[in-house]
Design an enzyme around this catalytic site. Structure first.
Site, PDB file in Angstrom:
ATOM      1  N   ASP A   1      26.817  -1.644  19.966  1.00  0.00           N
ATOM      2  CA  ASP A   1      25.393  -1.961  20.184  1.00  0.00           C
ATOM      3  C   ASP A   1      24.564  -1.528  18.968  1.00  0.00           C
ATOM      4  O   ASP A   1      23.640  -2.223  18.557  1.00  0.00           O
ATOM      5  CB  ASP A   1      24.840  -1.251  21.431  1.00  0.00           C
ATOM      6  CG  ASP A   1      24.976  -2.087  22.702  1.00  0.00           C
ATOM      7  OD1 ASP A   1      25.972  -2.834  22.832  1.00  0.00           O
ATOM      8  OD2 ASP A   1      24.091  -1.981  23.577  1.00  0.00           O
TER       9      ASP A   1
ATOM     10  N   TYR B   1      36.456   5.687  30.635  1.00  0.00           N
ATOM     11  CA  TYR B   1      36.148   4.623  31.583  1.00  0.00           C
ATOM     12  C   TYR B   1      37.107   4.573  32.764  1.00  0.00           C
ATOM     13  O   TYR B   1      36.769   4.080  33.823  1.00  0.00           O
ATOM     14  CB  TYR B   1      36.191   3.263  30.881  1.00  0.00           C
ATOM     15  CG  TYR B   1      34.943   2.892  30.134  1.00  0.00           C
ATOM     16  CD1 TYR B   1      34.563   3.578  28.990  1.00  0.00           C
ATOM     17  CD2 TYR B   1      34.151   1.842  30.566  1.00  0.00           C
ATOM     18  CE1 TYR B   1      33.426   3.229  28.298  1.00  0.00           C
ATOM     19  CE2 TYR B   1      33.009   1.483  29.875  1.00  0.00           C
ATOM     20  CZ  TYR B   1      32.654   2.175  28.737  1.00  0.00           C
ATOM     21  OH  TYR B   1      31.527   1.815  28.056  1.00  0.00           O
TER      22      TYR B   1
ATOM     23  N   ASP C   1      29.936  10.823  14.939  1.00  0.00           N
ATOM     24  CA  ASP C   1      28.490  11.061  14.720  1.00  0.00           C
ATOM     25  C   ASP C   1      28.086  10.640  13.311  1.00  0.00           C
ATOM     26  O   ASP C   1      27.084   9.932  13.113  1.00  0.00           O
ATOM     27  CB  ASP C   1      28.103  12.527  15.029  1.00  0.00           C
ATOM     28  CG  ASP C   1      29.051  13.562  14.434  1.00  0.00           C
ATOM     29  OD1 ASP C   1      30.073  13.181  13.828  1.00  0.00           O
ATOM     30  OD2 ASP C   1      28.760  14.762  14.573  1.00  0.00           O
TER      31      ASP C   1
ATOM     32  N   LYS D   1      36.510  12.078  17.039  1.00  0.00           N
ATOM     33  CA  LYS D   1      35.733  13.328  17.103  1.00  0.00           C
ATOM     34  C   LYS D   1      36.762  14.450  17.084  1.00  0.00           C
ATOM     35  O   LYS D   1      36.839  15.285  17.988  1.00  0.00           O
ATOM     36  CB  LYS D   1      34.859  13.315  18.374  1.00  0.00           C
ATOM     37  CG  LYS D   1      33.893  14.473  18.508  1.00  0.00           C
ATOM     38  CD  LYS D   1      32.674  14.387  17.601  1.00  0.00           C
ATOM     39  CE  LYS D   1      31.875  15.662  17.696  1.00  0.00           C
ATOM     40  NZ  LYS D   1      30.752  15.741  16.733  1.00  0.00           N
TER      41      LYS D   1
ATOM     42  N   ASP E   1      31.954   1.264  22.474  1.00  0.00           N
ATOM     43  CA  ASP E   1      30.846   0.692  23.242  1.00  0.00           C
ATOM     44  C   ASP E   1      29.521   1.023  22.555  1.00  0.00           C
ATOM     45  O   ASP E   1      28.675   0.157  22.326  1.00  0.00           O
ATOM     46  CB  ASP E   1      30.868   1.257  24.673  1.00  0.00           C
ATOM     47  CG  ASP E   1      29.718   0.727  25.514  1.00  0.00           C
ATOM     48  OD1 ASP E   1      29.453  -0.492  25.448  1.00  0.00           O
ATOM     49  OD2 ASP E   1      29.084   1.531  26.229  1.00  0.00           O
TER      50      ASP E   1
HETATM   51  C1  IPM Z   1      30.063  -3.739  27.321  1.00  0.00           C
HETATM   52  C2  IPM Z   1      29.319  -3.190  28.515  1.00  0.00           C
HETATM   53  C3  IPM Z   1      30.317  -2.702  29.555  1.00  0.00           C
HETATM   54  C4  IPM Z   1      31.093  -1.547  28.937  1.00  0.00           C
HETATM   55  C5  IPM Z   1      29.726  -2.264  30.913  1.00  0.00           C
HETATM   56  C6  IPM Z   1      28.874  -3.327  31.529  1.00  0.00           C
HETATM   57  C7  IPM Z   1      30.802  -1.871  31.875  1.00  0.00           C
HETATM   58  O1  IPM Z   1      28.421  -2.205  28.147  1.00  0.00           O
HETATM   59  O2  IPM Z   1      30.863  -4.666  27.507  1.00  0.00           O
HETATM   60  O3  IPM Z   1      29.820  -3.273  26.214  1.00  0.00           O
HETATM   61  O4  IPM Z   1      30.610  -0.411  28.910  1.00  0.00           O
HETATM   62  O5  IPM Z   1      32.214  -1.814  28.470  1.00  0.00           O
HETATM   63 MN    MN Z   2      28.192  -2.027  25.974  1.00  0.00          MN
END
Ligand code: IPM
Ligand code: MN
Ligand code: NAD
Length: 359
Positions: free
Chosen positions: A251, A141, A223, A191, A247
């Site tokens: 999700d 990032y 993975d 990894k 990240d």
């Molecule tokens: C999160 C989001 C952010 C990230 C983006 C919006 C920059 O996806 O907070 O998970 O990747 O950290």
């Molecule tokens: Mn995210």
């Protein structure tokens, strides 16, 4: 208690859900006799439109003065053009970096009432209670150099994955400390079979483990971890990992909680000041339709009360109000499965129902 809270709603459903986060804060203040001064600031796409910057100086200054920061989400199709530095997302990344919030805590809990909301089977999801600990200010990032260059053969792009041993050690240590307060199991995710950065990550994780003989450690390749997470989530307690892996895995893990609209987060540094935000984004597909689930934002307020203000009782009251509304059958569209006993509600009715049950 007196506290100053900065609220940065951002874009899309960020605005809809932080409105409820702010109302919960005010309600907690009234019910428990605290004074929370709330100041609003801009971030993201609307900030670009208003001032040309995704993180205006005034917003950064406001966050630096505040005891805690509540953020909604940033971004949207309108601003999906131009280089990364000109986009809404950069405002959030810069804010995390400027405030040195290197540790992102993303708890994932399968609340009983929501076990049927997950597309996964009850036997898999039931009892899930894990914490994704994501490194937040390093890695791909932020690494330099990055960008594009062109020659006659085509375009070349570059992102750089950099970490120092110090950056790795502090987040890994925090992983062990947090595991110690929980079920004493740490999964270190890397990894190491491919990446130099992950090789060092694993070495450091092995070294730090020697200081925590009471914590069981496993080293898992990212993975395979993605697979284990939805196959057998109960094997996990704390997962510690670098920025990009965290990240993605968080999700994925939201499926265990029933919806991305359920996951809160806390971003912490060395002091008490923290930034709290739902894990989800601006959800352009449902914006302005009273469909957004406000619970991730409300649960982020609970984390704010706990971690930045030390108000454990108030935090627990917010969390149990959320569990109560879900036990009562209230479901925003993301949680609805059409089962008997469910009551379909929108953002507003869900928020109201939580308020009614606090304090
Ligand atoms: C999160 C989001 C952010 C990230 C983006 C919006 C920059 O996806 O907070 O998970 O990747 O950290
Ligand atoms: Mn995210
Ligand atoms: P998203 O998280 O916005 O949405 C993914 C899916 O989940 C969508 O179908 C959405 O409707 C649903 N969803 C998300 N939150 C929900 C909620 N509270 N209630 C009900 N449903 C919900 O991810 P995306 O669509 O990939 O990204 C949209 C924009 O958001 C992009 O610009 C992205 O950069 C941004 N984003 C911002 C953040 C942040 O600010 N922290 C996080 C993720 C994505």
């Amino acid at each position: 208690m007196r506290a100053h809270i900065a609220v940065l709603p951002g874009d899309g459903i960020g605005v809809e859900v932080t409105a409820w986060g702010a109302r919960v804060l005010q309600h907690v203040a009234d019910a428990y006799g605290h004074t929370f001064r709330v100041s609003e600031g801009s971030i993201g796409g609307n900030a670009i439109d208003a001032s040309g910057s995704p993180l205006p100086d005034a917003s950064l200054a406001l966050c630096k003065q505040a005891d805690a920061i509540l953020v909604g989400a940033v971004g949207g199709p309108k601003w999906d053009v131009g280089p990364p530095e000109a986009r809404p997302e950069y405002g959030l990344l810069r804010l995390r970096k400027e405030l040195r919030l290197y540790a992102n805590l993303r708890p994932v809990k399968a609340i009983d009432a929501l076990v049927e909301s997950s597309p996964l089977r009850r036997e898999i999801v039931e009892g899930t209670d894990l914490l994704v600990l994501r490194e937040l200010t390093g890695g791909l990032y932020f690494g330099r150099p990055r960008g594009r260059s062109a020659n006659k053969r085509g375009i070349r792009v570059k992102d750089t994955l950099t970490y120092t041993s110090g950056e790795m050690e502090r987040i890994i240590r925090l992983g062990f400390d947090l595991a110690r307060q929980r079920r004493k199991q740490l999964a270190s995710v890397d990894k190491a079979n491919v990446l130099a950065s992950s090789g060092l990550w694993r070495e450091i994780a092995e070294q730090v483990a020697e200081d925590y003989p009471d914590v069981t450690v496993e080293h898992i390749l990212v993975d395979a971890c993605a697979m284990h997470l939805i196959n057998d989530p109960r094997r996990f307690d704390v997962l510690v990992t670098e920025n990009m892996f965290g990240d993605i895995l968080s999700d994925e893990a939201s499926v265990l909680a029933g919806s991305l609209g359920m996951l809160p987060s806390a971003s912490l540094g060395r002091g008490r000041r923290g930034l709290y935000e739902p894990v989800h984004g601006t959800a352009p597909d449902i914006v302005g339709q009273d469909k957004a689930n406000p619970l991730a934002a409300i649960l982020s307020v609970a984390m704010l009360l706990r971690h930045s203000l030390g108000l454990e009782q108030e935090a627990a009251a917010v969390e149990s109000a959320v569990e109560d509304v879900l036990a009562a059958g209230l479901r925003t569209p993301d949680l609805a499965r059409g089962a008997s006993g469910e009551r379909a509600v929108g953002t507003e009715a869900m928020g109201e129902a939580v308020l009614e049950r606090i304090g």
